[in-house]
Scaffold this motif. Sequence first.
Motif, PDB file in Angstrom:
ATOM      1  N   LYS A 131       0.841  -1.198   0.000  1.00 40.33           N
ATOM      2  CA  LYS A 131       0.000   0.000   0.000  1.00 40.33           C
ATOM      3  C   LYS A 131       0.875   1.246   0.000  1.00 40.33           C
ATOM      4  O   LYS A 131       0.642   2.188  -0.765  1.00 40.33           O
ATOM      5  CB  LYS A 131      -0.927  -0.008   1.220  1.00 40.33           C
ATOM      6  CG  LYS A 131      -1.883   1.172   1.260  1.00 40.33           C
ATOM      7  CD  LYS A 131      -2.724   1.115   2.514  1.00 40.33           C
ATOM      8  CE  LYS A 131      -3.692   2.263   2.586  1.00 40.33           C
ATOM      9  NZ  LYS A 131      -3.065   3.553   2.785  1.00 40.33           N
ATOM     10  N   LEU A 134       2.487   1.768  -3.413  1.00 42.22           N
ATOM     11  CA  LEU A 134       1.539   2.337  -4.374  1.00 42.22           C
ATOM     12  C   LEU A 134       1.370   3.842  -4.151  1.00 42.22           C
ATOM     13  O   LEU A 134       1.345   4.628  -5.114  1.00 42.22           O
ATOM     14  CB  LEU A 134       0.186   1.629  -4.274  1.00 42.22           C
ATOM     15  CG  LEU A 134       0.125   0.197  -4.799  1.00 42.22           C
ATOM     16  CD1 LEU A 134      -1.240  -0.421  -4.498  1.00 42.22           C
ATOM     17  CD2 LEU A 134       0.397   0.170  -6.300  1.00 42.22           C
ATOM     18  N   ASP A 135       1.261   4.262  -2.891  1.00 45.31           N
ATOM     19  CA  ASP A 135       1.131   5.686  -2.580  1.00 45.31           C
ATOM     20  C   ASP A 135       2.381   6.450  -3.022  1.00 45.31           C
ATOM     21  O   ASP A 135       2.284   7.538  -3.608  1.00 45.31           O
ATOM     22  CB  ASP A 135       0.892   5.896  -1.079  1.00 45.31           C
ATOM     23  CG  ASP A 135      -0.473   5.392  -0.629  1.00 45.31           C
ATOM     24  OD1 ASP A 135      -1.348   5.203  -1.512  1.00 45.31           O
ATOM     25  OD2 ASP A 135      -0.652   5.182   0.588  1.00 45.31           O
ATOM     26  N   GLU A 137       4.516   5.568  -5.348  1.00 49.53           N
ATOM     27  CA  GLU A 137       4.572   5.569  -6.816  1.00 49.53           C
ATOM     28  C   GLU A 137       3.656   6.656  -7.383  1.00 49.53           C
ATOM     29  O   GLU A 137       4.025   7.356  -8.342  1.00 49.53           O
ATOM     30  CB  GLU A 137       4.178   4.194  -7.359  1.00 49.53           C
ATOM     31  CG  GLU A 137       4.368   4.018  -8.836  1.00 49.53           C
ATOM     32  CD  GLU A 137       5.808   4.113  -9.284  1.00 49.53           C
ATOM     33  OE1 GLU A 137       6.022   4.575 -10.422  1.00 49.53           O
ATOM     34  OE2 GLU A 137       6.723   3.729  -8.537  1.00 49.53           O
ATOM     35  N   LYS A 138       2.484   6.830  -6.780  1.00 47.29           N
ATOM     36  CA  LYS A 138       1.578   7.900  -7.216  1.00 47.29           C
ATOM     37  C   LYS A 138       2.230   9.266  -6.997  1.00 47.29           C
ATOM     38  O   LYS A 138       2.180  10.144  -7.875  1.00 47.29           O
ATOM     39  CB  LYS A 138       0.252   7.837  -6.456  1.00 47.29           C
ATOM     40  CG  LYS A 138      -0.660   6.725  -6.885  1.00 47.29           C
ATOM     41  CD  LYS A 138      -1.932   6.730  -6.050  1.00 47.29           C
ATOM     42  CE  LYS A 138      -2.792   5.515  -6.368  1.00 47.29           C
ATOM     43  NZ  LYS A 138      -3.975   5.446  -5.491  1.00 47.29           N
ATOM     44  N   ASP A 139       2.851   9.450  -5.822  1.00 48.72           N
ATOM     45  CA  ASP A 139       3.527  10.712  -5.527  1.00 48.72           C
ATOM     46  C   ASP A 139       4.658  10.971  -6.516  1.00 48.72           C
ATOM     47  O   ASP A 139       4.852  12.099  -6.990  1.00 48.72           O
ATOM     48  CB  ASP A 139       4.085  10.714  -4.099  1.00 48.72           C
ATOM     49  CG  ASP A 139       3.001  10.775  -3.036  1.00 48.72           C
ATOM     50  OD1 ASP A 139       1.837  11.099  -3.392  1.00 48.72           O
ATOM     51  OD2 ASP A 139       3.322  10.482  -1.866  1.00 48.72           O
ATOM     52  N   ARG A 140       5.416   9.918  -6.845  1.00 46.60           N
ATOM     53  CA  ARG A 140       6.521  10.038  -7.794  1.00 46.60           C
ATOM     54  C   ARG A 140       6.012  10.479  -9.164  1.00 46.60           C
ATOM     55  O   ARG A 140       6.593  11.357  -9.809  1.00 46.60           O
ATOM     56  CB  ARG A 140       7.265   8.710  -7.900  1.00 46.60           C
ATOM     57  CG  ARG A 140       8.511   8.766  -8.743  1.00 46.60           C
ATOM     58  CD  ARG A 140       9.185   7.378  -8.716  1.00 46.60           C
ATOM     59  NE  ARG A 140       9.908   7.157  -9.918  1.00 46.60           N
ATOM     60  CZ  ARG A 140       9.402   6.815 -11.114  1.00 46.60           C
ATOM     61  NH1 ARG A 140       8.130   6.625 -11.242  1.00 46.60           N
ATOM     62  NH2 ARG A 140      10.164   6.668 -12.159  1.00 46.60           N
ATOM     63  N   LYS A 141       4.911   9.881  -9.606  1.00 46.04           N
ATOM     64  CA  LYS A 141       4.349  10.247 -10.914  1.00 46.04           C
ATOM     65  C   LYS A 141       3.844  11.684 -10.897  1.00 46.04           C
ATOM     66  O   LYS A 141       3.991  12.414 -11.889  1.00 46.04           O
ATOM     67  CB  LYS A 141       3.234   9.280 -11.300  1.00 46.04           C
ATOM     68  CG  LYS A 141       3.767   7.931 -11.739  1.00 46.04           C
ATOM     69  CD  LYS A 141       2.691   7.041 -12.254  1.00 46.04           C
ATOM     70  CE  LYS A 141       3.332   5.697 -12.635  1.00 46.04           C
ATOM     71  NZ  LYS A 141       2.391   4.795 -13.235  1.00 46.04           N
ATOM     72  N   ASN A 142       3.264  12.110  -9.793  1.00 49.94           N
ATOM     73  CA  ASN A 142       2.810  13.497  -9.680  1.00 49.94           C
ATOM     74  C   ASN A 142       3.988  14.471  -9.785  1.00 49.94           C
ATOM     75  O   ASN A 142       3.911  15.485 -10.471  1.00 49.94           O
ATOM     76  CB  ASN A 142       2.052  13.732  -8.373  1.00 49.94           C
ATOM     77  CG  ASN A 142       0.692  13.072  -8.368  1.00 49.94           C
ATOM     78  OD1 ASN A 142       0.125  12.806  -9.426  1.00 49.94           O
ATOM     79  ND2 ASN A 142       0.182  12.796  -7.180  1.00 49.94           N
ATOM     80  N   ASN A 145       5.238  14.618 -13.319  1.00 51.95           N
ATOM     81  CA  ASN A 145       4.347  15.458 -14.136  1.00 51.95           C
ATOM     82  C   ASN A 145       4.631  16.941 -13.909  1.00 51.95           C
ATOM     83  O   ASN A 145       4.569  17.747 -14.836  1.00 51.95           O
ATOM     84  CB  ASN A 145       2.881  15.151 -13.847  1.00 51.95           C
ATOM     85  CG  ASN A 145       2.463  13.805 -14.408  1.00 51.95           C
ATOM     86  OD1 ASN A 145       3.061  13.304 -15.367  1.00 51.95           O
ATOM     87  ND2 ASN A 145       1.444  13.213 -13.819  1.00 51.95           N
TER      88      ASN A 145
END
Length: 185
Positions: A131, A134-135, A137-142, A145
């Motif tokens: 979990k 995943l959080d 990885e989302k922060d990294r993608k943000n 961007n």
Amino acid sequence: RGDLPLQIDDMNKKISSFTSQNKEHETRFLEIEKRKVILTGDFTDKEKKINVLNEQVYKVKSNKEYEALLLEIDHLNKENDNKLLELETFEEEIKGINESLDGNKEELTILNDKLVKTQNELDAANASIEKEELDLEKDRKNIENELLHAENLLEIYNDKRQEYNGLAFAQINRGCCENCYSSLP
């Protein structure tokens, strides 16, 4: 995860060691049982021969026959004594094997219980880590961007990430980089 995977590997090695030791003991136990059957059969055969020879002692006609029968009886008695000693050592070995098997059984029970508990802890840790990953990885993608408008920074970040096996940046602890150990102002 900590050292949970190492603990599980260690417990699995111990379990396999106890299991192989139990198999060796069981194999030796079967060998002893077979040998005991053979020795017991030989012992009873020799006892029958001794009884027959003892009956023949009363029917002899000369001293030479009498001495020959006594020598044969003594020889058979010595062989039987050796077989009895071997049977006694087998009994002691069987007792030791049974004690070892009982001890191993207790250890295996304890290890299996401990393994189940540790495996459950690892599963729980893995669930929370997944979990968290995943959080992150989302922060990294943000962040990626956000850095898209500054291509140079994103390119440097990706180059460093590849260079250091997924770790683009290191923490700074007490004024030092934890990756290269350089002192920073």
